[in-house]
Write an enzyme that holds these catalytic residues in place. Structure first.
Site, PDB file in Angstrom:
ATOM      1  N   LYS B  75      35.574 -14.757  64.009  1.00 53.17           N
ATOM      2  CA  LYS B  75      34.686 -14.937  62.862  1.00 53.17           C
ATOM      3  C   LYS B  75      34.466 -16.432  62.634  1.00 53.17           C
ATOM      4  CE  LYS B  75      34.149 -13.476  58.008  1.00 53.17           C
ATOM      5  NZ  LYS B  75      34.770 -12.774  56.874  1.00 53.17           N
ATOM      6  N   SER B 150      31.949  -9.207  54.721  1.00 54.80           N
ATOM      7  CA  SER B 150      31.284 -10.333  55.330  1.00 54.80           C
ATOM      8  C   SER B 150      31.515 -10.468  56.833  1.00 54.80           C
ATOM      9  CB  SER B 150      31.745 -11.617  54.644  1.00 54.80           C
ATOM     10  OG  SER B 150      33.112 -11.864  54.906  1.00 54.80           O
ATOM     11  N   SER B 174      36.245  -7.712  53.242  1.00 52.21           N
ATOM     12  CA  SER B 174      35.374  -8.219  54.309  1.00 52.21           C
ATOM     13  C   SER B 174      35.755  -7.842  55.730  1.00 52.21           C
ATOM     14  CB  SER B 174      35.251  -9.736  54.207  1.00 52.21           C
ATOM     15  OG  SER B 174      34.372 -10.081  53.171  1.00 52.21           O
TER      16      SER B 174
END
Lengths: 97, 485, 470
Positions: B75, B150, B174
């Site tokens: 990420k 996210s 997330s």
């Protein structure tokens, strides 16, 4: 909360150091008002004890021994710096202090 | 092109160990799949050149562990030295970190190969990855649907079988929520389990890095190498080393399971509730007890989250000011303009809203009215979960209230991004571990997740329940339907 | 004009004497090339986290103890949020809710006896970057960013420039002698901000903060300047707003920096990256027990040993001398020892710009030479003759004396000399016997002259008296 004024929006924008264009002020005023209504719900929570939770961890902070570790070469420091002069990081004149 | 990347990590390990394949085969295949699925927009930055170079170098080394030579996606809010880390924000569009996050050091030690940095909501603020400066990723199950967020890019690239493994971060759901929408397994470990050093902070007291994988076993295996106390992160916890896979395969008979009434109330769509009820039935059939209980303050979790996360974020994101790194507004007339224009141009609206509200929450008397009170109630939420775990092994519910919605749907409600995470946020308030596991498909053939909450540091036990259910359900979780690409 | 009462409160920042920074392990060095003592934590890089320097906590606790504070045993840190380029994260990690020490005091000497200056709190925090300013830009050096500090905040208990100066001198002495800080104002390791107001009544008037005062004596100058300036304004019936001024040492006046707006909005909240720190009772007691000897305790020992008040203060002013002297407490005559250290030894060190530890003066040599002086084996004149040898040669005091051909005269030889002198000065002998005490001094002088200073004066006195009274 009852209402959120234009001045209050400009005040929080100042605290957050975000410039708002004229046409953005009203847009954010409406949006921030909605979020502030959300957080206002905290006022309705009853019967909680006073103890506060800062972090979910239960342990105490381990302390670090006072011995020197690796430091950065000055050139590495400057790699991401947008504006520099010689060895220094450069910013517009600091007026206040 | 061979389909090595559809194989399990253990199979790949055997092939690598026996020299039937080389790391470069996996890396090339991964980039080939990424290239073919460019439209999914899973990645912000690809690390192709470095990855190929590293794969070559690995040929000279002994295959010394399960993850040797396995490609992984990271990420884009986890700092990678020499590899651009943007947090999906314009303000860090050209930011190349000069240090590695602790988890990256661990991944490098295992000789894994980082293929790229995944798309996400800007600074992890959002629930559909649409706040990304680099445009939203798409759901591999349906191009027109959101991935969730996210960690949307990480979820989509694992779901789409572009890479077998990814790292995400979870502040208020997330990891788990996009895992649910994309049909993969996502674990948010206990707060303190994995070092946060190098994870760009959103809300420091909630952020946690975790594994996102195709199945339960690989998730547990990846957590094995991520966890551990880090002297650089004072909130990381000193725990005895353990193998998170050790209970996988064991029977779950006699386990005590609780379902908070709130998790099956009308905030959840009937379709998702039906799927969840099937799971409850399955568990009862297999000898578990399932009780419906109330967890005090759980319905206040989103409000607490809004107050505390936005407050902490307003501090954490103050450092982006155009002075030391990142975007810097050119030729400002003074210091004030450098700050306000850099941040005006550098941040997107979701981030601006959150740091403005966060500043408001902490300003003057408000700190007491909102922030202190939220910290007070947060302590009570933790305590009520602790109370429940005295009686129960697990608390379960659906991960999301609905299936993934349309990517083009516009919401004018700034609360929407919080409400999407209503079922997963309570876990972050308490610091508990939470895992999302695919539990079935909706009528639109979109996956939905089961949310398993464990007691503090009982991830191994959670993997046992998760793998049992996974085995019982036998879902086909390949969005390509097993078809050739 | 003098019916105004002055009220002063002081905030002092003192840098802690650690090897590394407060929240990172980069070096805490002064005077290095700009931006060479930093790491990603000091630069406020995204993703970095603080760690806590054990020694800084220890020194903070020491400071809190010497300031007689109550200790917050269950303490944590807080974030103070404000945007400024010298503040890398745009928040400073400090202690707001649980400062390490609260409710302490410092005693100062005034004309009316001891006065208690109350300490509101002492807290641990990180220093900011150093900045250099020009007309078109400011330049930042991150070497100082993250250096550990204690901030010590008094109540508004001082009522004159003199009291403020006395407080600062006392505070500096306490921190210096507790080994907490170098307290070098000129290097910025101690910095003072004063809040000054004047009022005709007990109700406090608008206060003015004066920053950047470069020396303790200038704090006095600045406060006096403010007293006069503010009184003059009130006398003209003018009022003013709360403001921050800086002291200008060229004009010896204060200059307006900014008028304070509606209070500072620092948006404090607890630092989630640092869990609680518990200071156990054992740890606190251990720290208290191991505090270096305070200046006050040293003063008492020196005065008891008979050292003059003036010399005691001179010793206290010089920590090195005091520490050196303390090694010999109970072993030698401290008056003689201190006279040497403040006199000939200091002069020698000054002359050659040396430090005591750079010389060949060992503890053993010092002890011997003081004992010889004390017993009269040698006198101060001889000491002056041999000091260079003592400081520069490895040889023992006895060897040095031998090299200089200085040896104590034998008793027989001495008696012979005394006899000769008595025979040649019958008048003085007569005077002595008639009760003229002064005569003995004259005879002593004659004898010492004859012995060329090689006789032990104590022995000479005893022998002379013995022979006179025969």
């Amino acid at each position: 909360m009852d209402k959120l004024s234009r001045e209050e929006v400009l005040h929080v924008a100042h605290l957050a150091r975000i410039n708002l264009e004229e046409d953005e002020i009203e847009k954010f005023r409406v949006q921030l008002k909605k979020l502030m209504d959300d957080i206002d719900k905290i006022k309705d929570v009853k019967d909680y004890d006073e103890e506060m939770l800062i972090s979910p961890v239960d342990h105490n902070a381990p302390l670090r021994e006072d011995s020197e570790g690796k430091m950065l070469e000055y050139k590495t420091v400057m790699k991401n710096v947008p504006h520099s002069t010689g060895n220094f990081v450069e910013v517009p004149v600091m007026l206040n202090e | 092109m061979s389909k090595y990347l559809d194989k399990s990590i253990e199979e790949l390990h055997k092939l690598l160990k026996s020299k039937k394949i080389k790391p470069i085969d996996l890396v090339e295949e991964a980039f080939d799949r990424i290239e073919k699925n460019k439209d999914l927009n899973c990645f912000i930055t690809l690390n192709k050149e470095e990855a190929l170079k590293k794969a070559k170098e690995l040929e000279n080394l002994e295959v010394d562990n399960l993850f040797f030579g396995i490609p992984i996606a990271i990420k884009d809010n986890i700092c990678t030295e020499g590899l651009r880390t943007t947090c999906a924000s314009k303000i860090l569009e050209n930011f190349v970190p000069i240090y590695n996050a602790t988890v990256i050091d661990k991944i490098n030690e295992k000789h894994m190969i980082i293929v790229g940095k995944t798309n996400m909501d800007e600074f992890a603020m959002g629930s559909c990855s649409k706040t990304s400066y680099f445009k939203a990723p798409h759901n591999p199950w349906n191009f027109d649907k959101i991935t969730g967020g996210s960690s949307g890019g990480s979820a989509a690239c694992v779901s789409g079988r572009l890479v077998p493994l990814a790292l995400g971060s979870d502040t208020g759901g997330s990891i788990r929520q996009p895992s649910s929408h994309c049909g993969i397994v996502g674990m948010k470990p206990t707060y303190g389990r994995v070092s946060r050093y190098g994870l760009v902070a959103f809300a420091s007291s909630m952020d946690q890095i975790g594994p996102m994988t195709r199945n339960v076993l690989e998730n547990a295996e990846l957590l094995n190498i991520l966890c551990g106390k880090d002297p650089k992160d004072l909130t990381s916890t000193d725990k005895k080393e353990e193998d998170f896979t050790r209970f996988i395969g064991e029977n779950i008979k006699g386990m005590k399971i609780a379902v908070p009434n709130y998790f099956v109330s009308d905030i959840v769509s009937s379709e998702v509730r039906d799927k969840f009820n099937e799971i409850v039935k399955l568990l009862k059939d297999k000898g578990c007890s399932v009780d419906y209980i109330d967890i005090d303050y759980i319905e206040n979790a989103v409000t607490l989250y809004q107050i505390l996360a936005m407050g902490e974020a307003s501090g954490n994101l103050a450092r982006f000011d155009g002075v030391k790194y990142g975007y810097s507004y050119e030729n400002p007339k003074d210091l004030e303009e450098l700050y306000t224009k850099t941040r005006q141009i550098g941040f997107g609206d979701e981030v601006k809203r959150r740091i403005m509200v966060g500043s408001y929450i902490l300003s003057g008397e408000n700190a007491n009215v909102y922030y202190d009170k939220a910290m007070g109630v947060r302590d009570d939420i933790k305590k009520s979960f602790e109370k429940a775990f005295k009686k129960y092994d697990f608390i379960i519910g659906p991960t999301t209230t609905t299936e993934a919605y349309d990517i083009n749907e516009e919401f004018n409600d700034p609360s929407k991004s919080f409400l999407d995470d209503i079922l997963v946020i309570p876990v972050n308030m308490a610091g508990l571990p939470g895992l999302s596991l695919p539990m079935g498909f909706t009528n639109n053939h979109l996956p939905v997740g089961l949310h398993i909450i464990g007691n503090f540091f009982e991830e191994a036990k959670m993997y046992k329940l998760a793998s049992f259910i996974e085995k019982e359900l036998k879902l086909n979780l390949d969005p390509r339907g097993g078809k050739d690409e | 004009m003098n019916n105004y009462k002055t009220t002063v409160g002081i905030e002092v920042h003192a840098e802690l004497k650690t090897k590394t920074k407060m929240f990172s392990n980069s070096a805490n060095h002064y005077g290095k090339m700009a931006n060479t003592c930093t790491n990603v934590i000091d630069l406020g890089y995204p993703g970095t986290l603080p760690t806590v320097n054990e020694e800084a906590i220890h020194l903070g606790l020491r400071a809190a103890l010497v300031l007689n504070c109550k200790i917050n045993k269950h303490m944590h840190f807080d974030r103070k949020n404000y945007f400024y380029p010298d503040n890398p994260k745009n928040y400073q990690i400090t202690q707001n809710r649980t400062p390490i020490g609260v409710d302490g005091y410092v005693l100062i000497d005034t004309e009316n006896g001891k006065k208690k200056i109350r300490i509101h709190d002492i807290h641990i925090e990180e220093d900011t970057c150093k900045s250099i300013h020009s007309d078109k830009s400011s330049l930042l050096d991150f070497n100082r960013a993250g250096v550990p500090l204690v901030e010590i905040v008094t109540e508004a208990d001082m009522n004159s420039a003199e009291e403020a100066v006395k407080y600062l001198e006392k505070l500096r002495e306490l921190l210096l002698y507790a080994d907490v800080s170098d307290c070098k104002i000129e290097e910025g390791s101690m910095r003072c901000d004063c809040n000054v107001s004047v009022s005709k009544t007990d109700k406090l008037n608008t206060k003015v903060e004066v920053k950047n005062i470069g020396s303790i004596s200038n704090v006095g100058v600045a406060i006096k300047y403010e007293e006069e300036r503010q009184i003059a304004l009130y006398e003209k019936n003018e009022t003013f707003k709360e403001q921050t001024r800086r002291f200008d040492d060229k004009t010896m006046s204060t200059i307006l920096m900014r008028v304070k707006e509606t209070g500072n909005d620092y948006r404090y909240f607890p630092e989630p990256d640092i869990p609680f720190i518990d200071l156990t009772d054992e740890y606190i007691e251990e720290t208290r027990k191991n505090l270096p000897m305070s200046a006050e305790e040293r003063r008492n020992i020196y005065l008891d040993a008979g050292i003059s008040k003036v010399n005691v203060e001179k010793i206290i002013q010089n920590r090195t001398v005091s520490d050196y002297l303390n090694k010999f407490i109970g072993k030698i005559n401290l008056v003689i020892a201190s006279n040497l250290l403040l006199g000939d030894v200091a002069a020698y060190l000054n002359k050659y710009e040396m430090k005591l530890e750079d010389t060949k003066l060992t503890d053993e040599k010092f002890e011997t030479v003081v004992k010889y002086l004390d017993s009269g084996k040698i006198n101060s004149k001889i000491f002056k003759d041999i000091i260079e040898d003592i400081m520069e040669n490895e040889e023992s005091i006895d060897e040095i004396l031998e090299n200089h051909n200085i040896k104590e005269m034998g008793e027989d030889e001495l008696i012979e000399i005394i006899n000769n002198v008595l025979e040649n000065n019958t008048k003085s002998v007569e005077d002595y016997k008639n009760g003229n005490e002064r005569a003995i001094k004259f005879l002593m002088g004659q004898i010492m002259k004859e012995t060329k200073g090689n006789a032990n004066p104590v022995l000479v006195t005893t022998k002379l008296e013995e022979m006179l009274n025969k």
